[in-house]
Design a protein around this motif. Structure first.
Motif, PDB file in Angstrom:
ATOM      1  N   VAL A 175      34.548  48.828  89.345  1.00  0.00           N
ATOM      2  CA  VAL A 175      34.847  47.657  90.467  1.00  0.00           C
ATOM      3  C   VAL A 175      36.165  47.451  90.707  1.00  0.00           C
ATOM      4  CG1 VAL A 175      34.513  45.373  91.190  1.00  0.00           C
ATOM      5  CG2 VAL A 175      32.589  46.721  89.827  1.00  0.00           C
ATOM      6  N   GLY A 176      36.939  47.734  92.040  1.00  0.00           N
ATOM      7  CA  GLY A 176      38.447  47.729  92.054  1.00  0.00           C
ATOM      8  C   GLY A 176      39.071  48.937  92.544  1.00  0.00           C
ATOM      9  N   ASP A 177      39.772  48.956  93.461  1.00  0.00           N
ATOM     10  CA  ASP A 177      40.589  49.925  93.881  1.00  0.00           C
ATOM     11  C   ASP A 177      42.060  49.965  93.839  1.00  0.00           C
ATOM     12  OD1 ASP A 177      41.054  48.332  95.982  1.00  0.00           O
ATOM     13  OD2 ASP A 177      40.177  49.845  97.296  1.00  0.00           O
ATOM     14  N   GLY A 178      42.451  48.939  92.949  1.00  0.00           N
ATOM     15  CA  GLY A 178      43.985  48.859  92.720  1.00  0.00           C
ATOM     16  C   GLY A 178      44.394  49.938  91.709  1.00  0.00           C
ATOM     17  N   ALA A 179      45.696  49.842  91.287  1.00  0.00           N
ATOM     18  CA  ALA A 179      46.255  50.956  90.307  1.00  0.00           C
ATOM     19  C   ALA A 179      45.130  51.140  88.964  1.00  0.00           C
ATOM     20  CB  ALA A 179      47.337  50.723  89.913  1.00  0.00           C
ATOM     21  N   VAL A 180      44.611  49.746  88.476  1.00  0.00           N
ATOM     22  CA  VAL A 180      44.047  49.825  87.247  1.00  0.00           C
ATOM     23  C   VAL A 180      42.501  50.354  87.372  1.00  0.00           C
ATOM     24  CG1 VAL A 180      42.613  48.420  85.413  1.00  0.00           C
ATOM     25  CG2 VAL A 180      45.361  47.886  86.282  1.00  0.00           C
ATOM     26  N   GLY A 181      41.992  50.105  88.549  1.00  0.00           N
ATOM     27  CA  GLY A 181      40.474  50.582  88.907  1.00  0.00           C
ATOM     28  C   GLY A 181      40.726  52.257  89.128  1.00  0.00           C
ATOM     29  N   LEU A 182      41.700  52.634  89.947  1.00  0.00           N
ATOM     30  CA  LEU A 182      41.956  54.010  89.995  1.00  0.00           C
ATOM     31  C   LEU A 182      42.120  54.857  88.814  1.00  0.00           C
ATOM     32  CD1 LEU A 182      44.307  54.093  93.267  1.00  0.00           C
ATOM     33  CD2 LEU A 182      41.760  54.433  93.224  1.00  0.00           C
ATOM     34  N   CYS A 183      42.824  54.211  87.837  1.00  0.00           N
ATOM     35  CA  CYS A 183      43.027  54.876  86.408  1.00  0.00           C
ATOM     36  C   CYS A 183      41.776  54.779  85.911  1.00  0.00           C
ATOM     37  CB  CYS A 183      44.060  53.981  85.857  1.00  0.00           C
ATOM     38  SG  CYS A 183      45.859  54.407  86.340  1.00  0.00           S
ATOM     39  N   GLY A 184      40.963  53.483  86.084  1.00  0.00           N
ATOM     40  CA  GLY A 184      39.696  53.601  85.533  1.00  0.00           C
ATOM     41  C   GLY A 184      38.700  54.823  85.646  1.00  0.00           C
ATOM     42  N   VAL A 185      39.001  55.142  87.060  1.00  0.00           N
ATOM     43  CA  VAL A 185      38.064  56.137  87.484  1.00  0.00           C
ATOM     44  C   VAL A 185      38.582  57.417  86.593  1.00  0.00           C
ATOM     45  CG1 VAL A 185      37.751  57.766  89.367  1.00  0.00           C
ATOM     46  CG2 VAL A 185      37.539  55.421  89.586  1.00  0.00           C
ATOM     47  N   ALA A 186      39.865  57.557  86.538  1.00  0.00           N
ATOM     48  CA  ALA A 186      40.486  58.809  85.676  1.00  0.00           C
ATOM     49  C   ALA A 186      39.963  58.884  84.347  1.00  0.00           C
ATOM     50  CB  ALA A 186      42.106  58.990  85.724  1.00  0.00           C
ATOM     51  N   ALA A 187      40.037  57.579  83.942  1.00  0.00           N
ATOM     52  CA  ALA A 187      39.661  57.614  82.380  1.00  0.00           C
ATOM     53  C   ALA A 187      38.209  57.774  82.170  1.00  0.00           C
ATOM     54  CB  ALA A 187      39.772  55.817  81.908  1.00  0.00           C
ATOM     55  N   ALA A 188      37.090  57.165  83.131  1.00  0.00           N
ATOM     56  CA  ALA A 188      36.061  57.588  82.889  1.00  0.00           C
ATOM     57  C   ALA A 188      35.609  59.034  82.992  1.00  0.00           C
ATOM     58  CB  ALA A 188      35.083  56.879  84.157  1.00  0.00           C
ATOM     59  N   ARG A 189      36.359  59.685  83.773  1.00  0.00           N
ATOM     60  CA  ARG A 189      36.138  61.137  84.017  1.00  0.00           C
ATOM     61  C   ARG A 189      36.539  61.793  82.742  1.00  0.00           C
ATOM     62  NH1 ARG A 189      38.875  65.100  88.481  1.00  0.00           N
ATOM     63  NH2 ARG A 189      40.826  64.526  87.317  1.00  0.00           N
ATOM     64  N   ARG A 190      37.741  61.351  82.339  1.00  0.00           N
ATOM     65  CA  ARG A 190      38.159  61.959  81.219  1.00  0.00           C
ATOM     66  C   ARG A 190      37.326  61.670  79.951  1.00  0.00           C
ATOM     67  NH1 ARG A 190      40.957  59.719  76.932  1.00  0.00           N
ATOM     68  NH2 ARG A 190      42.558  61.068  75.710  1.00  0.00           N
ATOM     69  N   LEU A 191      36.439  60.579  79.898  1.00  0.00           N
ATOM     70  CA  LEU A 191      35.602  60.558  78.817  1.00  0.00           C
ATOM     71  C   LEU A 191      34.184  61.046  79.199  1.00  0.00           C
ATOM     72  CD1 LEU A 191      36.144  56.706  77.986  1.00  0.00           C
ATOM     73  CD2 LEU A 191      36.861  58.678  76.484  1.00  0.00           C
ATOM     74  N   GLY A 192      34.067  61.798  80.060  1.00  0.00           N
ATOM     75  CA  GLY A 192      33.053  62.749  80.350  1.00  0.00           C
ATOM     76  C   GLY A 192      31.911  62.203  81.382  1.00  0.00           C
ATOM     77  N   ALA A 193      32.064  61.013  81.747  1.00  0.00           N
ATOM     78  CA  ALA A 193      31.186  60.548  83.020  1.00  0.00           C
ATOM     79  C   ALA A 193      30.624  61.473  84.055  1.00  0.00           C
ATOM     80  CB  ALA A 193      31.525  59.193  83.691  1.00  0.00           C
ATOM     81  N   GLU A 194      29.474  61.509  84.319  1.00  0.00           N
ATOM     82  CA  GLU A 194      29.002  62.588  85.269  1.00  0.00           C
ATOM     83  C   GLU A 194      29.003  61.871  86.547  1.00  0.00           C
ATOM     84  OE1 GLU A 194      26.134  65.283  83.303  1.00  0.00           O
ATOM     85  OE2 GLU A 194      24.936  64.678  85.282  1.00  0.00           O
ATOM     86  N   ARG A 195      28.283  60.883  86.845  1.00  0.00           N
ATOM     87  CA  ARG A 195      28.467  60.173  88.166  1.00  0.00           C
ATOM     88  C   ARG A 195      29.191  58.781  88.081  1.00  0.00           C
ATOM     89  NH1 ARG A 195      22.877  59.477  91.052  1.00  0.00           N
ATOM     90  NH2 ARG A 195      22.290  58.465  89.006  1.00  0.00           N
ATOM     91  N   ILE A 196      30.294  58.671  88.845  1.00  0.00           N
ATOM     92  CA  ILE A 196      31.260  57.752  88.859  1.00  0.00           C
ATOM     93  C   ILE A 196      31.604  57.104  90.082  1.00  0.00           C
ATOM     94  CG2 ILE A 196      33.684  56.961  88.491  1.00  0.00           C
ATOM     95  CD1 ILE A 196      34.020  59.649  86.743  1.00  0.00           C
ATOM     96  N   VAL A 197      31.139  55.854  90.320  1.00  0.00           N
ATOM     97  CA  VAL A 197      30.991  55.173  91.827  1.00  0.00           C
ATOM     98  C   VAL A 197      32.139  54.255  91.864  1.00  0.00           C
ATOM     99  CG1 VAL A 197      29.680  53.782  93.293  1.00  0.00           C
ATOM    100  CG2 VAL A 197      28.659  55.285  91.824  1.00  0.00           C
TER     101      VAL A 197
END
Ligand SMILES: [Zn+2]
Ligand SMILES: [Zn+2]
Length: 347
Positions: A175-197
């Motif tokens: 939730v959130g598309d500021g710099a932290v939210g975008l980095c949260g997406v990158a972090a979730a992918r890095r940890l192996g999340a399969e589906r990221i909304v």
């Protein structure tokens, strides 16, 4: 030296101020080559949080060590270093358990330390705080811009993902598309999340979210956003990253959490003076974890990934300015013309 100084809401000026000097044997002086304007700086810029007029601002410094006190062992003059938004000693009970933001010797970059948006800054507790960039990358501009977000937003996004318990194969909602939210997406992918909304309000930012690994983006607001996420996740995600801090974002976060899931929150709470409504958490056994991110704890791991080329948060820097451009940088972030502004004080 010259540095950005806060004079009141909407009023940041670049001025001549005293250059910080070594005062304690554990201090280091860093010539700041790269720094940034932060979404959290906007709270005082907008007058929504208190700050004393006349104080130096900024908290995301990277630079070259100029001088060290006699007890400093981990860095020496000439080293390229970056530093988290909070100064920490590295040896107290809380630093040793990876909770550097609760350090018993905690200090900030503002005030007499010079602020992080200026030509020089003093790091107290330099051994615990400064993170050395390996020499072979120390002058690689592309790598340095990819490392700079480790001072704050990338570590914070990672803390949201960790707090939400993201693991390989998981579903995550950010939730959130500021710099932290975008980095949260990158972090979730890095940890192996399969589906990221990724949930946000700005198409250009959601494009960056896709670049960072979001498999779905949701640009609707309020209930429509919740419905869209529930639809994509078949009833909610086990791992939700709350990366805004506003009450409405927390409401969205708990509503898109799957029963029994976890919300990892890292947004500085705002607009919750009336209290957080716990009933949605209670009703579905949703856990709430997180808080201010101990980014120092994550610096080495994230740096390793940046250096091996598997992590690059630098697309969050959509504008670059020199020191004189800092006031304009605040304006651009306040008016959402920039996701995050990179500052090069000596250019
Ligand atoms: Zn910051
Ligand atoms: Zn400590």
């Amino acid at each position: 030296m010259r540095a950005a100084v806060f004079h009141g809401p909407g009023d940041i000026r670049v001025e001549e101020v005293d250059k910080p000097e070594i005062e304690e044997p554990t201090d280091a002086i860093v010539r700041v080559t790269h720094t940034a304007v932060c979404g959290s700086d906007l709270w005082f810029y907008r007058g929504e949080s208190d700050r004393d007029a006349g104080t130096g601002v900024g908290h995301e410094p990277m630079g070259i060590v100029e001088e060290v006190g006699e007890d400093v062992r981990s860095v020496e003059p000439g080293d390229r270093v970056l530093a988290p938004f909070a100064i920490s000693c590295g040896s107290c009970e809380f630093c040793r358990k990876g909770l550097h933001t609760s350090c018993e010797n905690r200090d900030s970059w503002g005030g007499a330390n010079g602020g992080g948006q200026g030509e020089y800054v003093r790091s107290t507790h330099a051994d615990g705080t400064l993170v050395r960039v390996p020499d072979r990358y120390a002058d690689d501009e592309e790598v340095l811009e990819s490392l700079l977000p480790l001072t704050d937003v990338m570590g914070t996004g990672h803390h949201a993902a960790r707090s939400a318990g993201v693991e390989a194969g998981a579903d995550a909602v950010v939730v959130g598309d500021g710099a932290v939210g975008l980095c949260g997406v990158a972090a979730a992918r890095r940890l192996g999340a399969e589906r990221i909304v990724a949930v946000g309000h700005h198409e250009d930012r959601l494009d960056i979210a896709e670049e960072f690994g979001a498999t779905h983006t949701v640009a609707e607001r309020g209930e429509a956003a919740v419905d869209a996420v529930l639809d994509i996740t078949n009833g909610g995600a086990n791992h939700v990253l709350e990366c805004v801090g506003a009450a409405s974002a927390m409401e969205t976060a708990v509503e898109v959490a799957r029963p029994g899931g976890t919300v990892g929150y890292v947004g500085v709470p705002h607009g919750m003076e009336g209290g957080l409504d716990l009933f949605p958490f209670f009703g579905d056994n949703v856990a709430l974890r997180g808080g201010v991110a101990p980014v120092r704890a994550y610096a080495e791991d994230l740096m390793a990934d940046v250096l091996q080329g598997t992590l690059d948060p630098s697309p969050i820097f959509t504008e670059t300015v020199g020191l004189d451009g800092v006031p304009e940088g605040y304006r651009m972030m306040d008016e959402r013309e920039a996701v995050k502004v990179l500052v090069k004080p000596w250019e």
